[in-house]
Design an enzyme around this catalytic site. Structure first.
Site, mmCIF file in Angstrom:
data_model
loop_
_atom_site.group_PDB
_atom_site.id
_atom_site.type_symbol
_atom_site.label_atom_id
_atom_site.label_comp_id
_atom_site.label_asym_id
_atom_site.label_seq_id
_atom_site.Cartn_x
_atom_site.Cartn_y
_atom_site.Cartn_z
ATOM 1 N N GLY A 43 0.849 -1.183 0.000
ATOM 2 C CA GLY A 43 0.000 0.000 0.000
ATOM 3 C C GLY A 43 0.885 1.233 0.000
ATOM 4 O O GLY A 43 2.093 1.153 -0.254
ATOM 5 N N HIS A 267 -17.794 4.263 9.959
ATOM 6 C CA HIS A 267 -18.173 5.350 9.059
ATOM 7 C C HIS A 267 -19.688 5.377 8.899
ATOM 8 O O HIS A 267 -20.300 4.356 8.645
ATOM 9 C CB HIS A 267 -17.487 5.133 7.710
ATOM 10 C CG HIS A 267 -17.434 6.363 6.870
ATOM 11 N ND1 HIS A 267 -18.565 6.939 6.358
ATOM 12 C CD2 HIS A 267 -16.406 7.137 6.474
ATOM 13 C CE1 HIS A 267 -18.218 8.016 5.664
ATOM 14 N NE2 HIS A 267 -16.904 8.158 5.734
ATOM 15 N N ARG A 331 -18.489 11.821 12.557
ATOM 16 C CA ARG A 331 -18.769 10.445 12.143
ATOM 17 C C ARG A 331 -19.298 9.565 13.277
ATOM 18 O O ARG A 331 -20.285 8.853 13.105
ATOM 19 C CB ARG A 331 -17.496 9.798 11.595
ATOM 20 C CG ARG A 331 -17.109 10.291 10.234
ATOM 21 C CD ARG A 331 -15.847 9.620 9.749
ATOM 22 N NE ARG A 331 -15.447 10.189 8.460
ATOM 23 C CZ ARG A 331 -14.359 9.843 7.792
ATOM 24 N NH1 ARG A 331 -13.537 8.945 8.285
ATOM 25 N NH2 ARG A 331 -14.082 10.394 6.636
ATOM 26 N N GLU A 426 -1.429 2.015 8.313
ATOM 27 C CA GLU A 426 -2.575 1.684 9.160
ATOM 28 C C GLU A 426 -2.265 0.560 10.141
ATOM 29 O O GLU A 426 -2.941 0.414 11.163
ATOM 30 C CB GLU A 426 -3.791 1.323 8.286
ATOM 31 C CG GLU A 426 -5.091 1.278 9.083
ATOM 32 C CD GLU A 426 -6.345 1.086 8.226
ATOM 33 O OE1 GLU A 426 -6.299 1.393 7.020
ATOM 34 O OE2 GLU A 426 -7.365 0.636 8.780
HETATM 35 C C1 LIG Z 1 -13.344 2.902 1.340
HETATM 36 C C2 LIG Z 1 -12.217 3.619 1.995
HETATM 37 C C3 LIG Z 1 -11.964 4.940 1.674
HETATM 38 C C4 LIG Z 1 -10.905 5.623 2.274
HETATM 39 N N1 LIG Z 1 -10.683 6.924 1.938
HETATM 40 C C5 LIG Z 1 -9.648 7.585 2.494
HETATM 41 C C6 LIG Z 1 -9.370 8.928 2.128
HETATM 42 O O1 LIG Z 1 -10.074 9.521 1.316
HETATM 43 N N2 LIG Z 1 -8.304 9.541 2.686
HETATM 44 C C7 LIG Z 1 -7.497 8.903 3.590
HETATM 45 O O2 LIG Z 1 -6.532 9.509 4.033
HETATM 46 N N3 LIG Z 1 -7.722 7.627 3.947
HETATM 47 C C8 LIG Z 1 -8.789 6.949 3.422
HETATM 48 N N4 LIG Z 1 -9.018 5.648 3.789
HETATM 49 C C9 LIG Z 1 -8.049 4.947 4.639
HETATM 50 C C10 LIG Z 1 -6.786 4.574 3.848
HETATM 51 O O3 LIG Z 1 -7.149 4.160 2.555
HETATM 52 C C11 LIG Z 1 -5.979 3.440 4.473
HETATM 53 O O4 LIG Z 1 -5.884 3.619 5.834
HETATM 54 C C12 LIG Z 1 -4.560 3.387 3.910
HETATM 55 O O5 LIG Z 1 -4.603 3.347 2.516
HETATM 56 C C13 LIG Z 1 -3.769 2.224 4.452
HETATM 57 O O6 LIG Z 1 -2.562 2.090 3.738
HETATM 58 P P1 LIG Z 1 -1.471 1.021 4.167
HETATM 59 O O7 LIG Z 1 -0.340 1.198 3.220
HETATM 60 O O8 LIG Z 1 -1.198 1.127 5.597
HETATM 61 O O9 LIG Z 1 -2.157 -0.402 3.947
HETATM 62 P P2 LIG Z 1 -2.926 -1.070 2.713
HETATM 63 O O10 LIG Z 1 -3.046 -0.170 1.564
HETATM 64 O O11 LIG Z 1 -4.145 -1.671 3.277
HETATM 65 O O12 LIG Z 1 -1.942 -2.217 2.238
HETATM 66 C C14 LIG Z 1 -1.766 -3.408 2.943
HETATM 67 C C15 LIG Z 1 -0.766 -4.247 2.194
HETATM 68 O O13 LIG Z 1 -0.316 -5.298 3.020
HETATM 69 C C16 LIG Z 1 -0.341 -6.521 2.321
HETATM 70 N N5 LIG Z 1 -0.522 -7.584 3.312
HETATM 71 C C17 LIG Z 1 -1.352 -7.590 4.388
HETATM 72 N N6 LIG Z 1 -1.206 -8.731 5.083
HETATM 73 C C18 LIG Z 1 -0.269 -9.457 4.438
HETATM 74 C C19 LIG Z 1 0.302 -10.729 4.671
HETATM 75 N N7 LIG Z 1 -0.030 -11.502 5.705
HETATM 76 N N8 LIG Z 1 1.227 -11.190 3.776
HETATM 77 C C20 LIG Z 1 1.601 -10.424 2.705
HETATM 78 N N9 LIG Z 1 1.091 -9.211 2.462
HETATM 79 C C21 LIG Z 1 0.163 -8.737 3.316
HETATM 80 C C22 LIG Z 1 -1.444 -6.376 1.321
HETATM 81 O O14 LIG Z 1 -1.254 -7.259 0.254
HETATM 82 C C23 LIG Z 1 -1.278 -4.918 0.928
HETATM 83 O O15 LIG Z 1 -0.302 -4.827 -0.073
HETATM 84 C C24 LIG Z 1 -10.098 4.961 3.218
HETATM 85 C C25 LIG Z 1 -10.339 3.639 3.544
HETATM 86 C C26 LIG Z 1 -11.407 2.967 2.962
HETATM 87 C C27 LIG Z 1 -11.695 1.581 3.388
#
Ligand SMILES: Cc1cc2nc3c(=O)[nH]c(=O)nc-3n(C[C@H](O)[C@H](O)[C@H](O)COP(=O)(O)OP(=O)(O)OC[C@H]3O[C@@H](n4cnc5c(N)ncnc54)[C@H](O)[C@@H]3O)c2cc1C
Ligand code: SF4
Ligand code: FES
Lengths: 639, 247
Positions: A43, A267, A331, A426
């Protein structure tokens, strides 16, 4: 008992990060080449970290369970990403964003980390722009901003309703550049199933190749988890259906403390559940509440269609209960109020678990064209999914699990309580306290990955330059691999009658009812018992067809559900322990006479970091006291 | 709803696949197509039959994971939607529905409806980026971009990498997918610097990977869930030609 040390640098808030960077240990280029780093997750946090570390010259191995890094759940974020550019000249500043986040988080986050997140936000936007992320622009060619999440300034950068997609694809492109240069090796369709610790340091992971079923060993000098959130604990949520807590949970069981697990944001405006097979809830942007009015019929079980219900038989309950804020209450408040009406029997739709979001008055006043210009794509999405045309009939909406503020406990270095294990995005707990402000998660995930972790992990690795490449040929890897295999075999050999999904649904229901929007001691205790029974049923009556050595999506699900049971149990413990209400955590026992959340700063101004002590053994609670030096702690009021 | 489902079942990449018929009466018009498959799978699992494997994740039309051929159309009937957004309201009680994986040499079948789309990643790795290091970016407003250009770049950038364009094309060409990325960067001043190398590298990689040639039938555009326009292909051709004549 381990003492939690957040390792916050000395000095004034605004100088901490600069000082840290100036004094952090460095690794010279020749040594970087010899150091391996594993990043789990692609992500914004994970792919950002992998590409940034690759650019620095480390040897990076990057993992995700999707078929390509570009599909990580960050792709689904809609609304926008915050930065304190103050391009609107409306008084924004690093301090103001910091303040908004601390207050929005209901004074349950760590000042120094939040300030740093705000501080690097501008770098994030500049980097995305340089990488060709097509943010919305004004006619002068400059980036446009909108306001978001009820703050007083316009600091949100956006790319229509696809901000997450555009940011993630930008990050994916920087990752691809490093892959092309050989600094990052990508391992898609891999699920991390165990963490490997050697002599007290994190040295690798065990993964399952989701195509061949092979159990693989991967070693490194340090491991970064960027594995996202676990809002899917409720089964139905706005998250991608495969999002899960397993990676963080495996780390937790190996010694990483888990912080504030029960802080989950619900939400208020999601499309409600339509049928029992439903697997996912789709978010309808918060912005709709600017023009839509929320209501339910005044009469219980009113079976008339919405438009046949006369004005005086409608209960605009938010406007009634919160005359000052009306439909624009925060919210958590909006979510709880919807649940209250539906629980009392006034809900609408087939299931009775929905309320109306009505645009009739806005259309009458502003015209259909104006409404279409603002919300056209959301109305269309609503029509595709539900068949309801919001220009004619009110939308049905209901609250849904959305974001986990809780996660792995990390110090200022973003390192967990296990040396060499970092957690970003996250999956950690650090920046949003008890409630997250809109558009601040993309910001945090990118800031962590691109701009913060590269410094802090170098500071850690500087002491490890003499350690040669880590071998996977040793007892620790052997044991970890063995335990993974044993568990998988145990799962497939249950050979019962119920599917993993059916257990997930029932677990989700328990959590939603007793550890969701509103919690009380009796319900939580009941949930604990129900979870225990359901978990036993799971381990005796699960069915997984297929074998271990090929694509087996049921096996993948089952492994995650098994972990959900354990996460759920800890969530309930955490919610039981915190007898105050704060942010998204609403304890019915702790409310004002008007039914608003009541914080208890005297007793709960701390981060609850839980230590795992073994199967069926009680958790140890460690408290990180929160000190507020640069903000004044106040009541969060909407009146 | 009562349905006759004819679904492509293939154990793995090397196995021979075939259509298997399932008489299924557990569908409801409120379901999405994938939820209908979930329901079928629940039934299969309980009967101890291997469930139908398919890729999916976000289930809201943005991650690009889902995708299957439904009654001869990638992502099924309905314009500009992904499979996960396809509603069972599009079908009638008693319908027979054919479900197949994407068919293209460059996308080998992994299992049932899952195909291997790593070829798409390989094309992006060949040049789908702007070379800029973390920390080296100037202030975002140092380089204004005309709004119309920025909007156009956005329209190209919304490609979700699903592969429907390849599946729709009788030549299995990846031109629409590749051109979307080329166009996004070609339209932005930050992307101009490497424009020539980028288009040559990406097209070369695309050809190497066994995608077919573009013969301008427009099937890709018609089936693309994100309405990526053929104008992108024209732009790619222009960029490619320019890079060739003045390298
Ligand atoms: C519908 C929706 C809308 C949103 N809109 C907004 C917004 O407008 N603005 C905002 O700031 N935030 C928003 N958020 C929140 C935000 O999108 C997320 O909190 C953020 O993108 C998380 O990013 P991340 O890189 O931490 O994890 P993620 O993008 O969730 O990536 C997780 C990664 O970990 C990998 N992974 C997980 N477990 C394993 C495992 N066991 N083995 C191998 N790989 C694994 C997955 O494959 C993935 O690549 C929204 C969330 C949702 C649900
Ligand atoms: S161009 Fe359209 S059909 Fe092709 S991969 Fe992109 S979104 Fe899918
Ligand atoms: S599952 Fe993500 S686009 Fe369909």
């Amino acid at each position: 008992m381990t003492k939690l040390d957040a390792k916050i640098p000395e000095g004034p808030l605004a100088e901490k990060w600069a000082k840290y960077k100036a004094s952090a240990k460095l690794v010279n280029p020749a040594n970087k080449k010899k150091l391996d780093v594993i990043v789990v997750g692609t992500g914004l946090a994970g792919a950002g970290a992998a590409s940034s570390l690759g650019e620095l010259g480390y040897q990076v191995k990057n993992f995700c369970y999707q078929d390509t890094p570009r599909r990580a759940h960050s792709v689904a974020a809609q609304g926008g990403i915050n930065a304190t550019k103050n391009y609107k000249n409306d008084g924004d500043s690093i301090y103001r964003l910091f303040y908004d986040m601390i207050k929005g988080g209901d004074y349950r986050s760590r000042e120094a980390n939040v300030y740093r997140a705000a501080e690097v936000s501008n770098d994030v936007i500049d980097h995305f722009t340089a990488m060709g992320v097509p943010f919305a622009r004004d006619y002068g060619g400059n980036l446009d901003n909108r306001s978001f999440g009820g703050v007083q300034v316009s600091r949100t950068f956006y790319a229509k309703g696809q901000t997450g997609q555009q940011c993630l694809l930008g990050t994916y492109s920087s990752l691809n550049r490093q892959i092309s240069q050989g600094t990052v090796t990508m391992y898609p369709r891999r699920e991390m199933l165990e963490l490997v610790i050697i002599d007290g340091k994190t040295r690798g992971i065990i993964t399952r190749n989701l195509i061949t079923g092979e159990i693989e060993r991967h070693s490194a000098h340090a491991v970064v988890l960027a594995t996202g959130g676990y809002g899917t604990i409720y089964y139905l949520s706005t998250l991608a259906v495969n999002s899960n807590p397993s990676a963080a949970w495996k780390a937790h069981k190996k010694g990483a403390f888990f912080a504030n697990p029960s802080f989950i944001q619900i939400h208020p405006t999601s499309i409600p559940q339509l049928n029992e097979y439903q697997s996912k809830l789709t978010l309808m942007s918060e912005s709709l509440r600017n023009d839509g009015r929320i209501w339910v019929p005044k009469k219980k079980d009113d079976k008339r269609v919405a438009n046949e219900i006369p004005e005086d038989e409608r209960d605009y309950y938010l406007e009634r209960r919160y005359p000052a804020f009306g439909n624009l209450v925060p919210r958590d408040v909006a979510s709880r109020a919807a649940k209250e009406r539906c629980d009392a029997g006034y809900g609408v739709g087939k299931t009775g678990l929905a309320v109306y979001l009505d645009f009739r008055d806005a259309i009458n006043k502003q015209g259909e064209k104006a409404i279409e210009a603002k919300y056209g794509n959301l109305f269309e999405l609503c029509r595709i999914i539900t068949g309801i045309n919001p220009y004619k009939d009110p939308m049905h909406i209901y609250p849904a699990g959305h974001y986990t503020m809780g996660g792995l406990w990390v110090d200022y270095n973003l390192m967990t309580t296990i040396p060499g294990l970092f957690s970003i995005g996250e999956s950690n707990f650090s920046d949003h306290g008890a409630n997250r402000l809109g558009a601040s998660s993309l910001m945090q995930a990118s800031g962590d990955g691109y701009f913060i972790l590269p410094y802090t992990i170098s500071n850690y690795l500087a002491d490890d330059i003499k350690t040669p490449g880590i071998s996977t040929d040793n007892q620790e890897f052997e044991d970890a691999e063995k335990s993974v295999k044993e568990r998988l075999e145990k799962l497939v050999s249950i050979n019962g009658t119920q599917t993993a999904t059916s257990f997930h649904k029932r677990l989700g229901e328990i959590m939603w009812n007793y550890c969701g929007m509103s919690r009380n001691e009796e319900g939580l205790k009941k949930a604990k018992q129900m979870l225990k029974e359901l978990k036993e049923e799971f381990w005796t009556d699960l069915i997984i067809p297929g074998d271990l050595n090929s694509v087996n999506q049921e096996l993948e699900k089952a492994g995650r559900v098994a972990d959900y049971f354990e996460v759920a149990d800890l969530m309930v413990d955490d919610a039981l322990n915190r007898t105050e209400s704060c942010g998204a955590h609403y304890r019915e026992e702790s409310q004002t006479p008007e039914g608003e959340a009541l914080r208890d700063d005297k007793n709960f101004s701390y981060v609850a970091a839980w230590e795992y002590t073994g199967e069926s053994k009680p958790y140890i609670l460690h408290k990180e006291e929160l000190k507020f030096v640069d903000v004044e702690v106040k009541e969060r009021s909407y009146k | 709803m009562k349905l006759t489902l004819k679904i492509w079942r293939q154990k793995n990449a090397d196995a021979k696949g075939k259509f298997v018929t399932y008489d299924f009466d557990g569908a409801s018009p409120d379901m999405s197509f994938l939820e209908m498959l979930d329901a079928l799978n629940t039934k299969l699992i309980k009967a101890r039959i291997d469930p139908v494997a398919f890729d999916h994740d976000c289930r809201e039309g943005i991650c690009g994971a889902c995708g299957m051929y439904i009654n001869g159309h990638p992502h099924g009937p309905g314009k500009a939607i992904t499979t996960c957004h396809l509603s069972m309201r599009e079908f009638k009680d008693g319908d027979t529905i054919y479900v197949e994986p994407w068919r293209a040499k460059a996308f080998p079948v992994v299992k049932d409806l899952i195909v291997d789309r790593t070829a798409f990643d390989k094309i992006q790795i060949a040049g789908g980026f702007i070379s800029t290091n973390v920390g080296s970016a100037p202030d975002s407003h140092a380089l204004p971009v005309e709004k119309s250009k920025a909007d156009e770049a956005f329209n190209s950038a919304v490609c979700i990498g699903c592969g429907a364009c390849v599946a729709a094309c009788k030549n299995a060409s990846a031109m629409l997918f590749v051109s979307a990325k080329i166009a996004q960067f070609a339209l932005l001043p930050q992307g101009r610097i490497e424009a020539k190398e980028r288009v040559q590298a990406m097209v070369k990689k695309m050809d190497e990977l066994g995608f077919g040639n573009c013969s301008n039938t427009g099937a890709c555009e018609a089936e693309c869930p994100k309405e990526i326009s053929l104008v992108n292909i024209a732009r790619l051709n222009r960029e490619f030609y320019c890079a060739k004549v003045s390298p």
